[in-house]
Scaffold this motif. Structure first.
Motif, mmCIF file in Angstrom:
data_model
loop_
_atom_site.group_PDB
_atom_site.id
_atom_site.type_symbol
_atom_site.label_atom_id
_atom_site.label_comp_id
_atom_site.label_asym_id
_atom_site.label_seq_id
_atom_site.Cartn_x
_atom_site.Cartn_y
_atom_site.Cartn_z
ATOM 1 N N THR A 1 37.659 44.040 37.467
ATOM 2 C CA THR A 1 37.851 44.295 38.961
ATOM 3 C C THR A 1 37.193 44.619 39.941
ATOM 4 O OG1 THR A 1 39.905 44.463 37.710
ATOM 5 C CG2 THR A 1 40.036 45.141 39.686
ATOM 6 N N THR A 2 36.756 45.920 39.482
ATOM 7 C CA THR A 2 36.092 46.996 40.537
ATOM 8 C C THR A 2 34.281 46.257 41.233
ATOM 9 O OG1 THR A 2 36.130 49.207 39.377
ATOM 10 C CG2 THR A 2 34.259 48.841 40.843
ATOM 11 N N ARG A 3 33.586 45.466 39.726
ATOM 12 C CA ARG A 3 32.593 44.754 40.361
ATOM 13 C C ARG A 3 32.879 43.569 41.404
ATOM 14 N NH1 ARG A 3 31.076 45.550 35.038
ATOM 15 N NH2 ARG A 3 31.835 43.053 34.894
ATOM 16 N N SER A 4 34.152 42.873 40.877
ATOM 17 C CA SER A 4 34.074 41.601 42.184
ATOM 18 C C SER A 4 34.877 42.188 43.709
ATOM 19 C CB SER A 4 35.969 40.653 41.068
ATOM 20 O OG SER A 4 35.312 40.488 40.451
ATOM 21 N N THR A 5 35.603 43.152 43.570
ATOM 22 C CA THR A 5 36.073 44.193 44.676
ATOM 23 C C THR A 5 34.764 44.656 45.596
ATOM 24 O OG1 THR A 5 38.402 45.192 43.834
ATOM 25 C CG2 THR A 5 37.205 46.130 45.930
ATOM 26 N N ARG A 8 33.106 41.197 46.938
ATOM 27 C CA ARG A 8 33.776 41.198 47.787
ATOM 28 C C ARG A 8 32.959 41.580 49.218
ATOM 29 N NH1 ARG A 8 38.447 40.917 46.146
ATOM 30 N NH2 ARG A 8 38.818 42.679 47.822
#
Length: 201
Positions: A1-5, A8
Motif C-alpha cells: 500500500t505504501t509503495r502504491s501510494t 502514484r
C-alpha cells in the motif's frame, strides 16, 4: 500500500510537470513543485500532504544519487503546519492514568467492562480493534498468556499482567451478560447479544 501510494504521487507529479521522454528534471523549476503540491493536495489533511511531500522528496533524492541536481526542487516542497498541541497528548502522566482508571463505576456491569477494556489499552498497548476482537479462547489463564489477532492476521502472544487479568476476570464473572458471543467484551444495551465493537471501545 505504501509503495502504491508513493508511486502514484510521483507519477502524478511527473505527468503534470514533465511530459518529455526520457524524463528530464532540469526542465522543472521550484515554482512548478510548489504549484503542483498546492493544487494536488488542496483538499488534503496535513498528514496526507506530508506523505506526498515525502514521496517527492524521496524521488528527488533518488535522482540526486544518479548525479542530477535536485536540491532546489527538494527545498521547494512546502512545509506543512502541524501545531504542537493540535492533537491528543502522546501519553498520559501517572496521575492522569490513575484519574482515568478511577473514573469507572466498577459496581456496575458496564463499569466493569469499560474498566477491563481500558486496562487492555493501557497495560498491553492494544489497539481498539484488537480489544474488540479479543475472544474467550484467546486467554490462557493457566499460563497467563494472551493471544492477540494483530494487523495482517498476525498472531501475537503477550504476557497477561495481573491487574489486567484480574479486571477481565471480574467482568467475566460478575458483569458479562448471558450471551452466545465468543468475544470477551459484549454489548450491554440494545441491540444485545452483540460484540462491543471498536466504537464502544
Amino acid at each position: 500500500t505504501t509503495r502504491s501510494t508513493r508511486l502514484r504521487h510521483v507519477r502524478d507529479f511527473l505527468r503534470e510537470c514533465c511530459d518529455s521522454e526520457p524524463l528530464n528534471l532540469s526542465v522543472i523549476e521550484p515554482a512548478d513543485v510548489i504549484q503542483f503540491i498546492m493544487h494536488y493536495t488542496a483538499t488534503w489533511v496535513p498528514a496526507s500532504i506530508n506523505t506526498a511531500n515525502g514521496s517527492l522528496r524521496s524521488y528527488f533524492s533518488f535522482r540526486a544519487l544518479k548525479g542530477e541536481q535536485t536540491a532546489a526542487l527538494s527545498s521547494a516542497l512546502p512545509q506543512v503546519a502541524q501545531w504542537r498541541l493540535a492533537g491528543l497528548p502522546q501519553q498520559l502522566s501517572d496521575a492522569e492514568i490513575q484519574q482515568l482508571l478511577g473514573a469507572f463505576d466498577r459496581r456496575t456491569a458496564i463499569g466493569k467492562r469499560d474498566y477491563a477494556m481500558t486496562r487492555c489499552l493501557l497495560d498491553l498497548g492494544l489497539r481498539r480493534t484488537e480489544v474488540a476482537r479479543l475472544q474467550l479462547d484467546d486467554i490462557d489463564w493457566r499460563s497467563g498468556i494472551l493471544t492477540i489477532q494483530g494487523k495482517g492476521k498476525r498472531l501475537d502472544r503477550l504476557p497477561l499482567p495481573q491487574a489486567t487479568g484480574r479486571a477481565i476476570a471480574q467482568y467475566l464473572q460478575d458483569g458479562r451478560p448471558q450471551t452466545t458471543r465468543h468475544e470477551v467484551f459484549v454489548r450491554h444495551r440494545p441491540p444485545v447479544n452483540g460484540p462491543a465493537g471498536p466504537d464502544i471501545v
